[in-house]
Design a protein around this motif. Structure first.
Motif, short mmCIF file in Angstrom:
data_model
loop_
_atom_site.label_atom_id
_atom_site.label_comp_id
_atom_site.label_asym_id
_atom_site.label_seq_id
_atom_site.Cartn_x
_atom_site.Cartn_y
_atom_site.Cartn_z
N GLU A 29 0.82 -1.22 0.00
CA GLU A 29 0.00 0.00 0.00
C GLU A 29 0.85 1.26 0.00
N MET A 30 2.17 1.12 0.01
CA MET A 30 3.05 2.30 0.12
C MET A 30 3.25 2.94 -1.25
N LEU A 31 2.17 3.53 -1.77
CA LEU A 31 2.24 4.09 -3.12
C LEU A 31 3.03 5.39 -3.18
N ASP A 32 3.29 6.01 -2.03
CA ASP A 32 3.99 7.30 -2.04
C ASP A 32 5.50 7.15 -1.87
N LYS A 33 5.97 5.93 -1.62
CA LYS A 33 7.40 5.73 -1.33
C LYS A 33 8.17 5.51 -2.63
N VAL A 34 9.35 6.13 -2.70
CA VAL A 34 10.22 5.92 -3.86
C VAL A 34 11.34 4.96 -3.47
N GLU A 35 11.89 5.19 -2.28
CA GLU A 35 12.97 4.32 -1.79
C GLU A 35 12.36 3.08 -1.13
N PRO A 36 13.02 1.93 -1.27
CA PRO A 36 12.46 0.75 -0.59
C PRO A 36 12.44 0.97 0.92
N PRO A 37 11.34 0.61 1.58
CA PRO A 37 11.24 0.85 3.01
C PRO A 37 12.11 -0.15 3.79
N THR A 38 12.43 0.19 5.02
CA THR A 38 13.12 -0.76 5.89
C THR A 38 12.06 -1.65 6.51
N ILE A 39 12.23 -2.94 6.33
CA ILE A 39 11.22 -3.88 6.84
C ILE A 39 11.55 -4.18 8.30
N PRO A 40 10.60 -3.96 9.23
CA PRO A 40 10.91 -4.25 10.64
C PRO A 40 11.16 -5.75 10.84
N GLU A 41 11.99 -6.05 11.81
CA GLU A 41 12.32 -7.44 12.10
C GLU A 41 11.05 -8.20 12.48
N GLY A 42 10.90 -9.37 11.92
CA GLY A 42 9.74 -10.19 12.28
C GLY A 42 8.53 -9.96 11.40
N TYR A 43 8.56 -8.90 10.55
CA TYR A 43 7.36 -8.62 9.75
C TYR A 43 7.10 -9.75 8.74
N ALA A 44 8.16 -10.08 7.98
CA ALA A 44 7.99 -11.10 6.93
C ALA A 44 7.59 -12.44 7.55
N MET A 45 8.21 -12.77 8.68
CA MET A 45 7.88 -14.03 9.37
C MET A 45 6.41 -14.03 9.79
N SER A 46 5.96 -12.89 10.33
CA SER A 46 4.57 -12.82 10.82
C SER A 46 3.58 -12.98 9.68
N VAL A 47 3.90 -12.37 8.51
CA VAL A 47 2.97 -12.50 7.36
C VAL A 47 2.97 -13.95 6.89
N ALA A 48 4.17 -14.54 6.79
CA ALA A 48 4.25 -15.94 6.32
C ALA A 48 3.50 -16.87 7.28
N PHE A 49 3.63 -16.60 8.57
CA PHE A 49 2.92 -17.38 9.59
C PHE A 49 1.41 -17.27 9.38
N HIS A 50 0.94 -16.05 9.17
CA HIS A 50 -0.50 -15.85 8.91
C HIS A 50 -0.93 -16.53 7.61
N CYS A 51 -0.04 -16.53 6.60
CA CYS A 51 -0.35 -17.22 5.34
C CYS A 51 -0.69 -18.68 5.62
N LEU A 52 0.19 -19.32 6.40
CA LEU A 52 -0.01 -20.75 6.70
C LEU A 52 -1.33 -20.96 7.43
N LEU A 53 -1.57 -20.13 8.46
CA LEU A 53 -2.78 -20.31 9.27
C LEU A 53 -4.03 -20.09 8.42
N ASP A 54 -4.01 -19.02 7.60
CA ASP A 54 -5.19 -18.73 6.78
C ASP A 54 -5.40 -19.79 5.71
N LEU A 55 -4.28 -20.30 5.19
CA LEU A 55 -4.36 -21.34 4.17
C LEU A 55 -5.02 -22.60 4.76
N VAL A 56 -4.55 -22.99 5.94
CA VAL A 56 -5.12 -24.19 6.58
C VAL A 56 -6.60 -23.95 6.90
#
Length: 1047
Positions: free
Chosen positions: A453-480
């Motif tokens: 949703e970061m349509l206003d950003k030009v530079e790649p944002p810094t991803i906070p630690e644990g963000y990608a893991m948390s999304v992947a975790f939710h992917c698995l749970l939602d998939l199941v």
């Protein structure tokens, strides 16, 4: 407006014109007197002759060339007055000139919007010129103008497509012959389209051209354009007007031929780029991925897959494969984050996942897309543990720190947050020193993205630690959650339909029979197809899911996360069970079982199953194999119990953590709610529960329920107060689990009984050769299961009692004591079941073959209780009960003989009238055998007294007994003749009643030659007294036998 000719409408129009002209007159009062005069004369003319409004327009056109704000006002007034197409063209030309002179830019945009939204007369070149004008204003040097122009462009693009939708609506009833579109980019093919559709087609085609950095065909006069803006416009059109592309071949063609190739082309920098690879090694420098473009491309791909999947099956396969590649560890962190966000969007749409499975995984020679997505999520999660993201100082110091010697301390910031002096732990995953926090990113079942949703950003944002893991975790749970609820819902529907069909079929009318057969076969075909899809979905995803969930379960330090993982494993196990997929079911159950036990706990059943082969099996993502990483033994969980392992030679103690107890509860829940689908995996579940019960020190009590108790030897179990309060609850759930076995079908119940029997056999093996406390879990639970399944006891009685009889013969006294306890409890409880008496009492008789005195004592106590409670109604069970008493031998100890004799006394005093006359001879035999026992003289003498009492009874009830015996004799004679055998009974050919007397005399005769004088004397007196008192009842021929065979 043009279609309105009613007097009111005309009047209103004239009033509006007058007020607009007045406003124009005031605006131009000082700066532009000529405009003011024209407006005032216009007011007069409107008042006098409404019909001659053309003159006013001519004047206003003239003044609009002045190039001022007044000119825009003139144009706005003209728009309101006019609705002619030619006039619209003129207006746009005027606006173009003003734009080129950079005058009144905001009002220009306002005017264009009014012109395009209030009517539909602007088409073709005029429309394209108006749109180009807005685009040009988007790229001025003034920020406000740029933003306003961007908003206007978005609105105008929407208007163009809304017009097309409205046009389709108007012509909906007219059926058109579709004209085949040639597969080229020739623009003439749009000649078949209606005006508004044509505009929309040309606009969309040019947006593709512009994003591709090519010259537009229709939007002539464009000077510059950015890819990001173009992609946003494409996405909004595709998202808001999917029906346009699905209903019109021309637009579908654009999607396939223009949009998809464009997206794939723009993705290429992301595909080729590898983080950390040196650019000099390759001949051409690799273009770096650009965040704004890549993120917008992923948004477009999400829309294409969601809305147009059916149209773009091949293209979507490419997009999905690319998405999977973007999760690779060598891609930039931001790219992996937006890719996992995109995948999350699909994971919450089970129907879409089902389509992937049908279109790719189930087709030969096709990429296994659905399997790859799940496996990629699994390896993505693993890679986050193995290679902590660089640039996150919190974890970089831990990379590669597999300090094997001893515990690994968590990084300094490992989630300890001091609040008012106290320390609270942040929810996190921790694995071999890598600490990853769990962030709250979205509610369950919705895929709310952050970086997409970061349509206003030009530079790649810094991803906070644990963000990608948390999304992947939710992917698995939602998939199941998604696929299990979808498949179970459909399974439920199929089952309901089958039931309804069966009910309808049971009462068919003649005419509808054919029809019913047809619908039943259709339904079966449909079910076969559906089942194939369900099975493929589960087969495609279970390996990857299990690997990821097991790793996360091992790494989780948060109770809520652990609960979610366990729930996912439980629902998958239940679903696999319902679909009959044994391997995957057992694998998920094994994972929960392993989570319940301490790490590296030596439980063979879990290590020998097919599921355990997973721990060292690799699985593949797009053909590349990925190794599973084994669970780590470093637990960061609170230890809640310390106990002894259940083993032949226990080595030290084992510890249970709060997570182990949480897994145990899940296991209980699984067995309780889904016992019907566990089948052979009851073995795994019960073996694990047995070990946990042992470690926690639960011991069986009456009825088979387990209660907290102390170990008999060895270090006593240490439990924290938290677990102490939990123990009664766990004990209760365990009992409820076996109580619920009454709702299992017969096959599932057999699986449960078999599993308990084989567990019990293991416990018996373990207890051989030592008199340590054995595990009585299985025996206690066999008893509990038997007691709640009384209503169908015949189906489980033989395997159940057969096994308990084996337990009764075990050398370990505690083991056999519980075997006898279980067996006798079941028999006592079941004695009232008249119809099954022989079946139920048989095991009691078989206990007579066991030499252990403690078992025989239990057996006789059971007989005594049965006589006291059910003696009146034993019927056909008498021979068995009497047989048990008669089986006591001389060498079996005084207490056994005394108890058995007590039973016999009860029979003779209370139950002779209620038993069948055929059993009287057995009573005589048993009483005689007690006379011969030399353990205690009193018993021998009393038994002679009993024989006298029996003879008395024969005398009093002679007639009745004789009748019944004659009847029985006749029946037996008939059977013997049919079988062609001779009837064989003692003292044959004497009549049956005489034979009974002869048996009595013969027994007394035996006792007359007993070595003990007192017995001889008593027997002799009784024999002669009996003959003297009752001899008259015998027939002549029988006296011969008495004299020669007895005396």
């Amino acid at each position: 407006m043009s279609g309105t000719s009613s007097p009111e409408a005309v009047k209103k129009l004239l009033e509006n014109m007058q007020s607009d002209l007045r406003a124009l007159s005031l605006e131009c009062k000082k700066k532009f007197p000529p405009v003011k005069e024209a407006a005032e004369s216009g007011i007069i003319k409107v008042k006098t002759i409404a019909a001659r409004n053309t003159e006013i327009l001519a004047d206003l056109y003239t003044f609009s060339y002045l190039g001022t704000s007044a000119s825009v006002f003139c144009l706005l007034t003209i728009i309101k007055i006019t609705i002619l197409q030619t006039a619209a063209g003129n207006i746009i030309n005027m606006l173009w000139q003003l734009m080129e002179n950079s005058l009144e830019e905001l009002k220009l945009l306002q005017t264009v919007l009014v012109l395009l939204t209030t009517n539909t007369v602007v088409h073709d070149e005029a429309l394209s010129k108006a749109i180009v004008l807005c685009f040009r204003l988007h790229f001025t040097k003034d920020n406000i103008t740029n933003n306003t122009a961007a908003a206007t462009v978005r609105q105008v693009v929407t208007v163009v497509f809304e017009r097309m939708v409205a046009e389709d609506e108007r012509h909906r009833d007219i059926i058109e012959q579709p004209i085949l579109v040639q597969g080229n980019s020739n623009r003439r093919s749009v000649s078949t389209l209606k005006p508004c559709a044509k505009d929309a087609y040309m606009l969309f085609q040019d947006l593709c051209q512009l994003v591709n950095a090519d010259a537009p065909y229709w939007l002539v006069g464009m000077t510059e354009m950015t890819r990001t803006f173009g992609l946003e416009l494409l996405e909004s059109v595709l998202n808001d007007f999917p029906q346009v592309f699905l209903q019109h071949q021309e637009f579908s063609f654009l999607l396939k031929e223009r949009v998809c190739p464009l997206v794939i082309k723009l993705f290429s920098p992301n595909i080729k780029f590898r983080q950390g690879s040196s650019a000099s090694s390759s001949p051409a420098p690799v273009e770096k991925p650009y965040f704004p473009i890549c993120m917008r491309l992923l948004r477009v791909v999400s829309v294409l897959i969601k809305q147009f999947y059916s149209l773009l099956v091949t293209e979507c396969e490419i997009f999905l494969s690319l998405l999977v590649k973007f999760l690779d560890a060598d891609k930039p962190q931001w790219l992996r984050a937006v890719a996992v966000e995109s995948i999350h969007r699909f994971c919450v749409q089970p129907q879409l996942l089902r389509s992937f499975c049908q279109s790719y995984d189930m087709k030969q020679h096709s990429t296994k897309v659905f399997r790859d997505i799940v496996n990629a999520l699994g390896s993505f999660i693993q890679s986050l543990f193995l290679v902590p993201p660089t640039g996150n100082p919190a974890t970089s110091n831990q990379a590669g720190n597999n300090n094997l010697g001893g515990s690994v301390s968590a990084p300094a910031n490992s989630g300890m947050v001091g609040i008012g002096g106290g320390v609270t732990l942040l929810p996190a995953f921790e694995y071999r020193g890598t600490w990853i926090p769990i962030l709250t990113i979205t509610v369950q079942g919705s895929a709310k993205a952050t970086y997409l949703e970061m349509l206003d950003k030009v530079e790649p944002p810094t991803i906070p630690e644990g963000y990608a893991m948390s999304v992947a975790f939710h992917c698995l749970l939602d998939l199941v959650r998604g696929i299990t609820s979808m498949i179970e819902g459909e399974l439920g529907e199929v089952e309901t339909e089958c039931q309804t069909t069966t009910e309808e079929a049971s009462s068919p009318t003649q005419s509808s029979e054919q029809q019913d057969l047809q619908s039943t076969s259709d339904q079966m075909d449909k079910e076969i197809v559906s089942r194939a899809v369900w099975e493929e979905m589960v087969n495609a995803c279970w390996c990857g899911l299990l690997a990821a969930l097991s790793l996360l379960l091992d790494a989780s330090t948060d109770e809520a996360a652990t609960e979610n993982i366990l729930k996912a494993e439980l629902t998958m196990a239940a679903l696999c069970g319902r679909l009959g997929l044994i391997t995957s079911r057992d694998a998920f159950i094994t994972a929960i079982c392993k989570g319940s036990l301490p790490p590296h706990y030596a439980l063979t059943v879990l290590n020998t199953t097919t599921a355990a082969t997973l721990s060292n099996k690799s699985y593949s993502v797009q053909g590349q194999s990925v190794m599973m990483i084994s669970p780590s033994s470093e637990s960061h969980q609170q230890v809640v119990a310390v106990g002894q392992p259940l083993a032949v030679q226990p080595q030290g103690t084992v510890m249970l953590t709060s997570k182990n107890i949480q897994c145990m509860r899940t296991l209980l829940n699984l067995a309780h709610c889904h016992g019907a689908v566990l089948g052979t995996s009851w073995q795994l579940v019960l073996a694990t529960l047995q070990h946990l019960v042992w470690i926690l020190g639960l011991k069986p009590s009456s009825g088979g329920a387990l209660k907290p108790g102390r170990a008999v030897e060895g270090p006593s179990t240490v439990l924290t107060t938290a677990v102490m309060t939990d123990l009664p609850v766990i004990s209760n759930i365990l009992s409820r689990l076996f109580e619920s076995s009454q709702y299992l079908d017969d096959v599932s119940l057999h699986h449960l009984i078999n599993a308990l029997c084989s567990l019990s056999l293991e416990a018996m093996d373990m207890a051989y050769g030592n008199n340590k406390e054995p595990s009585l879990f299985a025996v206690a639970k066999l008893l509990e299961t038997g007691l709640v399944n009384m209503h169908r006891i015949e189906i489980l009685w033989r395997p159940l009692t057969g096994h308990l009889l084996e337990v009764c013969q075990h050398p370990n006294s505690r083991m056999r004591e519980w075997g006898a306890e279980a067996l006798t409890s079941l028999i006592k409880f079941l004695a009232p079941f008249q119809r099954l008496q022989l079946l139920l009492l048989n095991p009691l008789k078989e206990m007579s073959n066991i030499n252990h005195p403690d078992i025989r004592l239990k057996q006789l106590e059971c007989v005594l209780q049965i006589l006291q409670s059910q003696g009146d109604s034993l019927g056909p069970g008498w021979p068995l009960v009497l047989g048990v008493m008669g089986a006591i031998r001389n060498d079996q100890g005084e207490s056994l003989i005394r108890t058995a004799f007590q039973c016999l006394q009860l029979v003779v005093t209370d139950f002779l009238p209620t038993m069948p006359c055929t059993c009287l001879q057995i009573v005589v035999d048993v009483a005689g055998s007690f006379g011969l026992h030399n353990q205690e003289l009193n018993i021998s003498l009393t038994s002679i007294g009993l024989l006298w009492n029996i003879s008395d009874y024969f005398f009093q009830r002679g007639e009745t007994i004789e009748k019944e015996l004659n009847k029985e004799e006749a029946a037996q004679q008939k059977q013997a003749e049919e079988k062609g055998v001779v009837l064989n009974r003692p003292f044959h050919p004497a009549p049956p009643f005489d034979c009974l007397w002869l048996c009595l005399y013969a027994k007394l005769g035996e006792l007359c030659v007993d070595p003990r004088p007192a017995v001889r004397k008593s027997a002799g007196q009784t024999l002669f007294s009996t003959i003297g008192a009752h001899g008259t009842l015998l027939q002549h021929s029988t006296w011969h036998t008495v004299i020669w065979k007895v005396l």
